[in-house]
Scaffold this motif. Structure first.
Motif, PDB file in Angstrom:
ATOM      1  N   HIS A 141      32.941  17.126  48.787  1.00  0.00           N
ATOM      2  CA  HIS A 141      32.179  15.884  48.846  1.00  0.00           C
ATOM      3  C   HIS A 141      30.878  16.015  48.064  1.00  0.00           C
ATOM      4  O   HIS A 141      30.507  15.128  47.303  1.00  0.00           O
ATOM      5  N   ARG A 142      30.186  17.140  48.207  1.00  0.00           N
ATOM      6  CA  ARG A 142      28.940  17.355  47.466  1.00  0.00           C
ATOM      7  C   ARG A 142      29.199  17.319  45.966  1.00  0.00           C
ATOM      8  O   ARG A 142      28.460  16.694  45.208  1.00  0.00           O
ATOM      9  N   ALA A 143      30.277  17.967  45.533  1.00  0.00           N
ATOM     10  CA  ALA A 143      30.619  17.965  44.106  1.00  0.00           C
ATOM     11  C   ALA A 143      30.919  16.551  43.619  1.00  0.00           C
ATOM     12  O   ALA A 143      30.502  16.162  42.516  1.00  0.00           O
ATOM     13  N   ALA A 144      31.605  15.781  44.434  1.00  0.00           N
ATOM     14  CA  ALA A 144      31.899  14.393  44.072  1.00  0.00           C
ATOM     15  C   ALA A 144      30.621  13.578  43.963  1.00  0.00           C
ATOM     16  O   ALA A 144      30.463  12.764  43.051  1.00  0.00           O
ATOM     17  N   ARG A 145      29.697  13.794  44.889  1.00  0.00           N
ATOM     18  CA  ARG A 145      28.412  13.076  44.834  1.00  0.00           C
ATOM     19  C   ARG A 145      27.622  13.483  43.598  1.00  0.00           C
ATOM     20  O   ARG A 145      26.999  12.642  42.959  1.00  0.00           O
ATOM     21  N   ASP A 146      27.653  14.769  43.256  1.00  0.00           N
ATOM     22  CA  ASP A 146      26.963  15.235  42.047  1.00  0.00           C
ATOM     23  C   ASP A 146      27.548  14.581  40.805  1.00  0.00           C
ATOM     24  O   ASP A 146      26.817  14.153  39.912  1.00  0.00           O
ATOM     25  N   ASP A 147      28.876  14.514  40.744  1.00  0.00           N
ATOM     26  CA  ASP A 147      29.538  13.866  39.605  1.00  0.00           C
ATOM     27  C   ASP A 147      29.195  12.382  39.534  1.00  0.00           C
ATOM     28  O   ASP A 147      29.058  11.819  38.448  1.00  0.00           O
ATOM     29  N   ALA A 176      26.498  10.966  40.155  1.00  0.00           N
ATOM     30  CA  ALA A 176      25.180  10.739  39.569  1.00  0.00           C
ATOM     31  C   ALA A 176      25.290  10.502  38.059  1.00  0.00           C
ATOM     32  O   ALA A 176      24.488   9.781  37.479  1.00  0.00           O
ATOM     33  N   ALA A 177      26.314  11.089  37.433  1.00  0.00           N
ATOM     34  CA  ALA A 177      26.497  10.954  35.992  1.00  0.00           C
ATOM     35  C   ALA A 177      27.497   9.857  35.631  1.00  0.00           C
ATOM     36  O   ALA A 177      27.443   9.305  34.545  1.00  0.00           O
ATOM     37  N   ASP A 178      28.427   9.556  36.533  1.00  0.00           N
ATOM     38  CA  ASP A 178      29.505   8.610  36.230  1.00  0.00           C
ATOM     39  C   ASP A 178      29.792   7.800  37.487  1.00  0.00           C
ATOM     40  O   ASP A 178      30.308   8.328  38.467  1.00  0.00           O
ATOM     41  N   ALA A 179      29.477   6.520  37.445  1.00  0.00           N
ATOM     42  CA  ALA A 179      29.600   5.672  38.633  1.00  0.00           C
ATOM     43  C   ALA A 179      31.009   5.662  39.217  1.00  0.00           C
ATOM     44  O   ALA A 179      31.172   5.572  40.426  1.00  0.00           O
ATOM     45  N   GLY A 180      32.052   5.765  38.412  1.00  0.00           N
ATOM     46  CA  GLY A 180      33.422   5.730  38.921  1.00  0.00           C
ATOM     47  C   GLY A 180      33.935   7.068  39.395  1.00  0.00           C
ATOM     48  O   GLY A 180      34.962   7.144  40.054  1.00  0.00           O
ATOM     49  N   SER A 181      33.225   8.139  39.083  1.00  0.00           N
ATOM     50  CA  SER A 181      33.748   9.463  39.405  1.00  0.00           C
ATOM     51  C   SER A 181      33.747   9.755  40.897  1.00  0.00           C
ATOM     52  O   SER A 181      34.601  10.490  41.374  1.00  0.00           O
ATOM     53  N   HIS A 182      32.817   9.198  41.642  1.00  0.00           N
ATOM     54  CA  HIS A 182      32.761   9.480  43.079  1.00  0.00           C
ATOM     55  C   HIS A 182      34.024   8.985  43.773  1.00  0.00           C
ATOM     56  O   HIS A 182      34.645   9.708  44.549  1.00  0.00           O
ATOM     57  N   ALA A 183      34.431   7.768  43.466  1.00  0.00           N
ATOM     58  CA  ALA A 183      35.647   7.224  44.074  1.00  0.00           C
ATOM     59  C   ALA A 183      36.868   8.018  43.647  1.00  0.00           C
ATOM     60  O   ALA A 183      37.745   8.306  44.461  1.00  0.00           O
ATOM     61  N   ARG A 184      36.933   8.391  42.367  1.00  0.00           N
ATOM     62  CA  ARG A 184      38.067   9.188  41.897  1.00  0.00           C
ATOM     63  C   ARG A 184      38.095  10.546  42.587  1.00  0.00           C
ATOM     64  O   ARG A 184      39.139  11.017  43.005  1.00  0.00           O
ATOM     65  N   ALA A 185      36.945  11.184  42.705  1.00  0.00           N
ATOM     66  CA  ALA A 185      36.877  12.505  43.331  1.00  0.00           C
ATOM     67  C   ALA A 185      37.245  12.439  44.802  1.00  0.00           C
ATOM     68  O   ALA A 185      37.917  13.323  45.322  1.00  0.00           O
ATOM     69  N   ARG A 186      36.831  11.378  45.475  1.00  0.00           N
ATOM     70  CA  ARG A 186      37.178  11.239  46.889  1.00  0.00           C
ATOM     71  C   ARG A 186      38.687  11.137  47.052  1.00  0.00           C
ATOM     72  O   ARG A 186      39.258  11.702  47.970  1.00  0.00           O
ATOM     73  N   SER A 187      39.330  10.405  46.150  1.00  0.00           N
ATOM     74  CA  SER A 187      40.764  10.195  46.323  1.00  0.00           C
ATOM     75  C   SER A 187      41.600  11.343  45.780  1.00  0.00           C
ATOM     76  O   SER A 187      42.729  11.523  46.193  1.00  0.00           O
ATOM     77  N   THR A 188      41.064  12.136  44.857  1.00  0.00           N
ATOM     78  CA  THR A 188      41.857  13.215  44.286  1.00  0.00           C
ATOM     79  C   THR A 188      41.334  14.591  44.659  1.00  0.00           C
ATOM     80  O   THR A 188      42.101  15.441  45.070  1.00  0.00           O
ATOM     81  N   GLY A 189      40.045  14.813  44.545  1.00  0.00           N
ATOM     82  CA  GLY A 189      39.495  16.138  44.783  1.00  0.00           C
ATOM     83  C   GLY A 189      39.394  16.512  46.239  1.00  0.00           C
ATOM     84  O   GLY A 189      39.829  17.575  46.648  1.00  0.00           O
ATOM     85  N   ILE A 190      38.842  15.658  47.041  1.00  0.00           N
ATOM     86  CA  ILE A 190      38.589  15.992  48.434  1.00  0.00           C
ATOM     87  C   ILE A 190      39.886  16.060  49.228  1.00  0.00           C
ATOM     88  O   ILE A 190      40.103  16.974  50.007  1.00  0.00           O
ATOM     89  N   CYS A 191      40.773  15.120  49.025  1.00  0.00           N
ATOM     90  CA  CYS A 191      41.967  15.065  49.862  1.00  0.00           C
ATOM     91  C   CYS A 191      43.212  15.592  49.171  1.00  0.00           C
ATOM     92  O   CYS A 191      44.306  15.434  49.678  1.00  0.00           O
ATOM     93  N   SER A 192      43.061  16.256  48.044  1.00  0.00           N
ATOM     94  CA  SER A 192      44.237  16.778  47.370  1.00  0.00           C
ATOM     95  C   SER A 192      44.621  18.168  47.853  1.00  0.00           C
ATOM     96  O   SER A 192      45.616  18.715  47.417  1.00  0.00           O
ATOM     97  N   THR A 193      43.858  18.728  48.771  1.00  0.00           N
ATOM     98  CA  THR A 193      44.136  20.089  49.243  1.00  0.00           C
ATOM     99  C   THR A 193      45.271  20.144  50.245  1.00  0.00           C
ATOM    100  O   THR A 193      45.743  21.217  50.574  1.00  0.00           O
ATOM    101  N   GLY A 194      45.691  19.001  50.764  1.00  0.00           N
ATOM    102  CA  GLY A 194      46.718  18.984  51.785  1.00  0.00           C
ATOM    103  C   GLY A 194      46.146  19.232  53.165  1.00  0.00           C
ATOM    104  O   GLY A 194      46.858  19.287  54.144  1.00  0.00           O
ATOM    105  N   ARG A 195      44.835  19.385  53.259  1.00  0.00           N
ATOM    106  CA  ARG A 195      44.190  19.646  54.540  1.00  0.00           C
ATOM    107  C   ARG A 195      43.693  18.367  55.193  1.00  0.00           C
ATOM    108  O   ARG A 195      43.250  18.385  56.325  1.00  0.00           O
ATOM    109  N   CYS A 196      43.738  17.264  54.459  1.00  0.00           N
ATOM    110  CA  CYS A 196      43.235  15.990  54.974  1.00  0.00           C
ATOM    111  C   CYS A 196      44.403  15.100  55.368  1.00  0.00           C
ATOM    112  O   CYS A 196      45.519  15.277  54.895  1.00  0.00           O
TER     113      CYS A 196
END
Length: 97
Positions: A53-59, A61-81
């Motif tokens: 989540h922190r990495a998504a928030r950092d991203d 800051a540079a790209d308005a659409g990246s937070h939503a993309r990171a939430r849907s792919t990065g955070i929950c792509s581990t299979g743990r969510c």
């Protein structure tokens, strides 16, 4: 392993629930909520989620659409969510405050 940060948990909770930080703190339940998540998932999983989540928030800051993309792919792509329709509504699986 260090215990998950309450502040990072609060930032994640704000994004998942759409409640303001002051509202989450005002309930007096935020610390209990983190304890419930830690008990259910373990510190390793919670820490990994908070770091993603922190990495998504950092991203974001540079790209308005990246937070939503990171939430849907990065955070929950581990299979743990949770996945499925309730995963798109973060508050559905987030501990009740």
């Amino acid at each position: 392993m260090t215990a998950p940060s309450f502040e990072k948990f609060l930032f994640l909770s704000v994004d998942l629930t759409a409640f303001e930080e002051t509202d989450l703190l005002g309930t007096g339940m935020a610390h209990k909520c983190l304890a419930r998540v830690r008990a259910a998932c373990g510190d390793e999983v919670v820490t990994a989620l908070l770091e993603a989540h922190r990495a998504a928030r950092d991203d974001a800051a540079a790209d308005a659409g990246s937070h939503a993309r990171a939430r849907s792919t990065g955070i929950c792509s581990t299979g743990r969510c949770a996945t499925g329709s309730s995963a798109t509504n973060g508050s559905a699986r987030w501990p009740a405050m």
